[in-house]
Design a protein around this motif. Structure first.
Motif, PDB file in Angstrom:
ATOM      1  N   TYR A 183      39.228  48.329  46.882  1.00 14.58           N
ATOM      2  CA  TYR A 183      40.244  47.632  47.653  1.00 14.58           C
ATOM      3  C   TYR A 183      41.360  47.140  46.746  1.00 14.58           C
ATOM      4  CZ  TYR A 183      36.698  47.396  51.333  1.00 14.58           C
ATOM      5  OH  TYR A 183      35.743  47.703  52.272  1.00 14.58           O
ATOM      6  N   CYS A 184      42.565  47.419  47.137  1.00 13.43           N
ATOM      7  CA  CYS A 184      43.728  46.862  46.476  1.00 13.43           C
ATOM      8  C   CYS A 184      44.017  45.484  47.054  1.00 13.43           C
ATOM      9  CB  CYS A 184      44.932  47.787  46.680  1.00 13.43           C
ATOM     10  SG  CYS A 184      46.487  47.186  46.015  1.00 13.43           S
ATOM     11  N   ALA A 185      44.455  44.570  46.220  1.00 16.06           N
ATOM     12  CA  ALA A 185      44.752  43.219  46.655  1.00 16.06           C
ATOM     13  C   ALA A 185      46.034  42.725  46.004  1.00 16.06           C
ATOM     14  CB  ALA A 185      43.599  42.279  46.310  1.00 16.06           C
ATOM     15  N   ALA A 186      46.761  41.895  46.731  1.00 16.12           N
ATOM     16  CA  ALA A 186      48.016  41.347  46.236  1.00 16.12           C
ATOM     17  C   ALA A 186      48.096  39.863  46.552  1.00 16.12           C
ATOM     18  CB  ALA A 186      49.205  42.078  46.852  1.00 16.12           C
TER      19      ALA A 186
ATOM     20  N   PHE B  58      50.183  38.650  40.965  1.00 19.66           N
ATOM     21  CA  PHE B  58      49.210  39.627  40.511  1.00 19.66           C
ATOM     22  C   PHE B  58      48.871  40.611  41.626  1.00 19.66           C
ATOM     23  CE2 PHE B  58      48.576  36.719  37.056  1.00 19.66           C
ATOM     24  CZ  PHE B  58      48.070  37.495  36.020  1.00 19.66           C
ATOM     25  N   MET B  59      48.618  41.841  41.228  1.00 22.37           N
ATOM     26  CA  MET B  59      48.009  42.835  42.093  1.00 22.37           C
ATOM     27  C   MET B  59      46.772  43.346  41.392  1.00 22.37           C
ATOM     28  SD  MET B  59      51.095  45.071  43.795  1.00 22.37           S
ATOM     29  CE  MET B  59      49.921  45.979  44.813  1.00 22.37           C
ATOM     30  N   GLY B  60      45.710  43.475  42.143  1.00 22.28           N
ATOM     31  CA  GLY B  60      44.459  43.859  41.520  1.00 22.28           C
ATOM     32  C   GLY B  60      43.618  44.778  42.371  1.00 22.28           C
ATOM     33  N   TRP B  61      42.469  45.118  41.805  1.00 23.01           N
ATOM     34  CA  TRP B  61      41.507  45.994  42.453  1.00 23.01           C
ATOM     35  C   TRP B  61      40.143  45.334  42.467  1.00 23.01           C
ATOM     36  CZ3 TRP B  61      42.975  50.523  44.735  1.00 23.01           C
ATOM     37  CH2 TRP B  61      44.233  51.035  44.374  1.00 23.01           C
TER      38      TRP B  61
ATOM     39  N   GLY C 219      44.403  45.978  50.897  1.00 21.52           N
ATOM     40  CA  GLY C 219      44.523  47.332  51.386  1.00 21.52           C
ATOM     41  C   GLY C 219      43.346  47.708  52.259  1.00 21.52           C
ATOM     42  N   GLN C 220      43.387  48.923  52.779  1.00 18.90           N
ATOM     43  CA  GLN C 220      42.385  49.350  53.746  1.00 18.90           C
ATOM     44  C   GLN C 220      41.071  49.789  53.117  1.00 18.90           C
ATOM     45  OE1 GLN C 220      44.843  51.233  52.621  1.00 18.90           O
ATOM     46  NE2 GLN C 220      44.373  53.427  52.749  1.00 18.90           N
ATOM     47  N   GLY C 221      41.059  49.977  51.823  1.00 21.10           N
ATOM     48  CA  GLY C 221      39.871  50.444  51.134  1.00 21.10           C
ATOM     49  C   GLY C 221      39.872  51.946  50.956  1.00 21.10           C
TER      50      GLY C 221
END
Length: 127
Positions: free
Chosen positions: A95-98, A33-36, A118-120
């Motif tokens: 923020y993106c997350a994986a 999953f990739m999320g926000w 991610g860096q935000g």
């Protein structure tokens, strides 16, 4: 290792739209999953949306259902968050997350389901 690079934040007016992007590199092909997630000033970080590797499973926070759409382009190793009908309460750092471990399969909407971030990106919605 996975690196996540975000783009697309900015300042908009209420009712406007904005699209966030998150490009993954490294072992991006192994991401589940990739999320926000987002964090507003003085608030805890909260789940926004997430998407499975195939794109066939998506989940949204109640606060954004019907307004935000998450999508995934595996050819580009990129996840997008299309944000429509933005409200001032959407103002936050996004923020993106994986997930590379598979933990997101069980903790799809929790921070501990993801191991790369991610860096935000700041999203500000004016009244």
């Amino acid at each position: 290792q996975v690196q996540l690079v975000q783009s697309g934040g900015g300042l908009v007016q209420a009712g406007d739209s904005l699209r966030l992007s998150c490009a993954a590199s490294g072992r991006a092909f192994s991401i589940y999953f990739m999320g926000w997630f987002r964090q507003a000033p003085g608030k805890e970080r909260e789940f926004v949306a997430t998407i499975s590797r195939s794109g066939g499973n998506t989940y949204y926070a109640d606060s954004v259902k019907g307004r935000f759409t998450i999508s995934r382009d595996n050819a580009k190793n990129t996840v997008y968050l299309q944000m429509n009908s933005l409200k001032p309460e959407d103002t936050a750092v996004y923020y993106c997350a994986a997930d590379l471990s598979g933990r997101s399969l069980l903790f799809v909407n929790a921070e501990n389901g993801y191991d790369y971030w991610g860096q935000g990106t700041q999203v500000t919605v004016s009244s």
